[in-house]
Write a protein that holds these residues in place. Structure first.
Motif, PDB file in Angstrom:
ATOM      1  N   LYS A   1       7.624  -0.885  78.623  1.00  0.00           N
ATOM      2  CA  LYS A   1       6.186  -0.637  78.617  1.00  0.00           C
ATOM      3  C   LYS A   1       5.485  -1.176  77.367  1.00  0.00           C
ATOM      4  O   LYS A   1       4.295  -0.944  77.179  1.00  0.00           O
ATOM      5  CB  LYS A   1       5.913   0.857  78.756  1.00  0.00           C
ATOM      6  CG  LYS A   1       6.329   1.424  80.106  1.00  0.00           C
ATOM      7  CD  LYS A   1       5.914   2.882  80.238  1.00  0.00           C
ATOM      8  CE  LYS A   1       6.277   3.430  81.602  1.00  0.00           C
ATOM      9  NZ  LYS A   1       5.868   4.858  81.764  1.00  0.00           N
ATOM     10  N   GLY A   2       6.215  -1.863  76.502  1.00  0.00           N
ATOM     11  CA  GLY A   2       5.540  -2.398  75.327  1.00  0.00           C
ATOM     12  C   GLY A   2       6.449  -2.512  74.129  1.00  0.00           C
ATOM     13  O   GLY A   2       7.675  -2.625  74.256  1.00  0.00           O
ATOM     14  N   MET A   3       5.859  -2.475  72.939  1.00  0.00           N
ATOM     15  CA  MET A   3       6.592  -2.679  71.701  1.00  0.00           C
ATOM     16  C   MET A   3       6.235  -1.573  70.712  1.00  0.00           C
ATOM     17  O   MET A   3       5.074  -1.167  70.596  1.00  0.00           O
ATOM     18  CB  MET A   3       6.228  -4.037  71.090  1.00  0.00           C
ATOM     19  CG  MET A   3       6.467  -5.211  72.027  1.00  0.00           C
ATOM     20  SD  MET A   3       5.749  -6.757  71.423  1.00  0.00           S
ATOM     21  CE  MET A   3       6.811  -7.117  70.028  1.00  0.00           C
ATOM     22  N   THR A   4       7.238  -1.085  70.001  1.00  0.00           N
ATOM     23  CA  THR A   4       7.018  -0.105  68.937  1.00  0.00           C
ATOM     24  C   THR A   4       7.700  -0.606  67.666  1.00  0.00           C
ATOM     25  O   THR A   4       8.694  -1.340  67.724  1.00  0.00           O
ATOM     26  CB  THR A   4       7.590   1.277  69.311  1.00  0.00           C
ATOM     27  OG1 THR A   4       8.998   1.151  69.605  1.00  0.00           O
ATOM     28  CG2 THR A   4       6.868   1.864  70.515  1.00  0.00           C
ATOM     29  N   ALA A   5       7.167  -0.216  66.530  1.00  0.00           N
ATOM     30  CA  ALA A   5       7.691  -0.699  65.253  1.00  0.00           C
ATOM     31  C   ALA A   5       9.095  -0.168  65.007  1.00  0.00           C
ATOM     32  O   ALA A   5       9.390   1.009  65.255  1.00  0.00           O
ATOM     33  CB  ALA A   5       6.768  -0.283  64.119  1.00  0.00           C
ATOM     34  N   SER A   6       9.965  -1.026  64.515  1.00  0.00           N
ATOM     35  CA  SER A   6      11.289  -0.621  64.049  1.00  0.00           C
ATOM     36  C   SER A   6      11.138   0.045  62.684  1.00  0.00           C
ATOM     37  O   SER A   6      10.036   0.045  62.109  1.00  0.00           O
ATOM     38  CB  SER A   6      12.183  -1.851  63.931  1.00  0.00           C
ATOM     39  OG  SER A   6      11.716  -2.688  62.872  1.00  0.00           O
ATOM     40  N   PRO A   7      12.203   0.606  62.120  1.00  0.00           N
ATOM     41  CA  PRO A   7      12.076   1.157  60.760  1.00  0.00           C
ATOM     42  C   PRO A   7      11.562   0.132  59.750  1.00  0.00           C
ATOM     43  O   PRO A   7      10.714   0.451  58.913  1.00  0.00           O
ATOM     44  CB  PRO A   7      13.503   1.609  60.443  1.00  0.00           C
ATOM     45  CG  PRO A   7      14.080   1.974  61.778  1.00  0.00           C
ATOM     46  CD  PRO A   7      13.504   0.963  62.732  1.00  0.00           C
ATOM     47  N   VAL A   8      12.054  -1.102  59.823  1.00  0.00           N
ATOM     48  CA  VAL A   8      11.531  -2.163  58.947  1.00  0.00           C
ATOM     49  C   VAL A   8      10.072  -2.444  59.292  1.00  0.00           C
ATOM     50  O   VAL A   8       9.219  -2.622  58.413  1.00  0.00           O
ATOM     51  CB  VAL A   8      12.376  -3.441  59.090  1.00  0.00           C
ATOM     52  CG1 VAL A   8      11.685  -4.631  58.418  1.00  0.00           C
ATOM     53  CG2 VAL A   8      13.757  -3.236  58.471  1.00  0.00           C
ATOM     54  N   GLY A   9       9.782  -2.451  60.582  1.00  0.00           N
ATOM     55  CA  GLY A   9       8.415  -2.705  61.017  1.00  0.00           C
ATOM     56  C   GLY A   9       7.433  -1.660  60.531  1.00  0.00           C
ATOM     57  O   GLY A   9       6.287  -1.975  60.200  1.00  0.00           O
ATOM     58  N   GLU A  10       7.865  -0.398  60.492  1.00  0.00           N
ATOM     59  CA  GLU A  10       6.969   0.661  60.020  1.00  0.00           C
ATOM     60  C   GLU A  10       6.540   0.417  58.579  1.00  0.00           C
ATOM     61  O   GLU A  10       5.386   0.679  58.207  1.00  0.00           O
ATOM     62  CB  GLU A  10       7.659   2.019  60.149  1.00  0.00           C
ATOM     63  CG  GLU A  10       7.828   2.474  61.604  1.00  0.00           C
ATOM     64  CD  GLU A  10       8.603   3.771  61.714  1.00  0.00           C
ATOM     65  OE1 GLU A  10       9.093   4.257  60.670  1.00  0.00           O
ATOM     66  OE2 GLU A  10       8.727   4.295  62.837  1.00  0.00           O
ATOM     67  N   VAL A  11       7.473  -0.091  57.761  1.00  0.00           N
ATOM     68  CA  VAL A  11       7.126  -0.426  56.378  1.00  0.00           C
ATOM     69  C   VAL A  11       6.088  -1.541  56.349  1.00  0.00           C
ATOM     70  O   VAL A  11       5.078  -1.470  55.631  1.00  0.00           O
ATOM     71  CB  VAL A  11       8.382  -0.828  55.586  1.00  0.00           C
ATOM     72  CG1 VAL A  11       8.005  -1.310  54.187  1.00  0.00           C
ATOM     73  CG2 VAL A  11       9.361   0.336  55.498  1.00  0.00           C
ATOM     74  N   LEU A  12       6.319  -2.589  57.155  1.00  0.00           N
ATOM     75  CA  LEU A  12       5.387  -3.719  57.166  1.00  0.00           C
ATOM     76  C   LEU A  12       4.037  -3.325  57.745  1.00  0.00           C
ATOM     77  O   LEU A  12       2.996  -3.786  57.271  1.00  0.00           O
ATOM     78  CB  LEU A  12       5.993  -4.873  57.963  1.00  0.00           C
ATOM     79  CG  LEU A  12       7.218  -5.551  57.336  1.00  0.00           C
ATOM     80  CD1 LEU A  12       7.767  -6.617  58.268  1.00  0.00           C
ATOM     81  CD2 LEU A  12       6.854  -6.169  55.986  1.00  0.00           C
ATOM     82  N   VAL A  13       4.044  -2.472  58.766  1.00  0.00           N
ATOM     83  CA  VAL A  13       2.783  -2.009  59.354  1.00  0.00           C
ATOM     84  C   VAL A  13       1.959  -1.267  58.316  1.00  0.00           C
ATOM     85  O   VAL A  13       0.743  -1.481  58.180  1.00  0.00           O
ATOM     86  CB  VAL A  13       3.053  -1.112  60.578  1.00  0.00           C
ATOM     87  CG1 VAL A  13       1.786  -0.362  60.986  1.00  0.00           C
ATOM     88  CG2 VAL A  13       3.575  -1.938  61.748  1.00  0.00           C
TER      89      VAL A  13
END
Length: 307
Positions: A60-72
């Motif tokens: 249903k889509g994309m969610t931030a990974s742990p690394v992604g949460e930092v970048l977000v």
């Protein structure tokens, strides 16, 4: 990793934030006026640079990974900082002296933010001040994402308090707003048991005032109010109590404002059992410098809190 991060470009951070907001690469590409293949290549570049997936793909889509949460998080801070710089430059061009963005819970906005803005306007010509009144959960999220210079809020669960400078705070004490002539408006302070017979207009479950009301009832050995209209809007409260015997708990500062406005047909009282909210605090991010005008407004708010 530090040298790798410096290779990320503004377009990368814009894409990261937009994918996180919309949850789909195609929608993010459309918002940024990119083709989907170009957006996919840019995301692949980011993942090569950081050496890890930035988003997790789901049906249903994309969610931030742990690394992604930092970048977000840092994308929000970076882009918000650029927006703030643009706002301040525009303010100077238009003859104002800067831009300040503040968030506050209702009582704090009435008691401390508004008086501080009046003083700032007297001192500093024509600064542009934006004030948002919202629940603490929204205020803290906005502060972390760079939407505010500072907030008057409670630190909510899940917030990394090590990133915050938490300054002086104030508890909030509840009064009740009712129509003039209400059966409980005269005489001794009514008990919570007496209040349980009336309709309550109060914040939704999970919000600070509602939690304080429920705690007070439980401490008194009573069930929480059963006949409830959920609303945090003062206009809704005033409209509702004007034509009924409903009651509405409000911070003392809000009750003071209603009294100072001499609102026709509205009066206030305290309950026999005090209802008190945990303190809110003046909070800013340690890592984010304030503009001179924002720093001055913070100082004026702090003076009010310290008085």
């Amino acid at each position: 990793m530090r040298s790798a991060i410096t290779r990320l470009q503004l377009r990368h951070f814009q894409l990261i934030r937009t994918i996180n907001d919309l949850g789909q690469l195609s929608l993010a590409a459309e918002r940024l006026a990119m083709t989907q293949p170009a957006a996919s290549r840019a995301l692949s570049e980011v993942e090569r640079i950081v050496g890890a997936p930035v988003f997790l793909r789901h049906p249903k889509g994309m969610t931030a990974s742990p690394v992604g949460e930092v970048l977000v998080r840092h994308a929000g801070l970076l882009l918000s900082g650029l927006d703030q710089a643009a706002d301040e430059l525009e303010a100077f061009r238009s003859g104002a002296t800067g831009v300040v963005r503040v968030g506050a819970v209702t009582g704090a906005s009435v008691a401390f933010v508004v008086p501080a803005i009046r003083r700032l306007k007297q001192e500093s010509g024509n600064p542009e001040v934006r004030v948002d009144v919202a629940p603490s959960v929204d205020l803290m999220q906005g502060l972390m994402q760079g939407e505010y210079d500072f907030v008057l809020s409670r630190v909510t669960p899940g917030i990394d308090a090590t990133q915050l400078q938490v300054l002086r705070g104030r508890p909030e004490h509840m009064e009740f707003l009712v129509r003039a002539g209400h059966p409980l408006a005269s005489g001794p302070r009514p008990s919570l048991k007496q209040l349980s017979d009336y309709t309550w207009v109060v914040q939704a479950p999970g919000m600070p005032i509602r939690e304080a009301v429920d705690r007070a009832h439980l401490a008194a050995g009573l069930p929480p109010p059963q006949d409830v209209v959920n609303s945090a809007s003062l206009l809704v409260v005033l409209a509702f109590i004007a034509e009924s015997d409903a009651i509405s708990p409000a911070a003392r500062e809000v009750a003071d404002l209603v009294r100072s406005m001499r609102a026709d047909g509205v009066t206030t009282f305290f309950s026999h059992e005090p209802i008190t909210l945990p303190p809110y605090h003046l909070i800013r991010m340690k890592s984010r410098p304030l503009s001179p005008i924002a720093q001055r407004l913070l100082e004026l708010v702090l003076e009010g809190l310290s008085a």
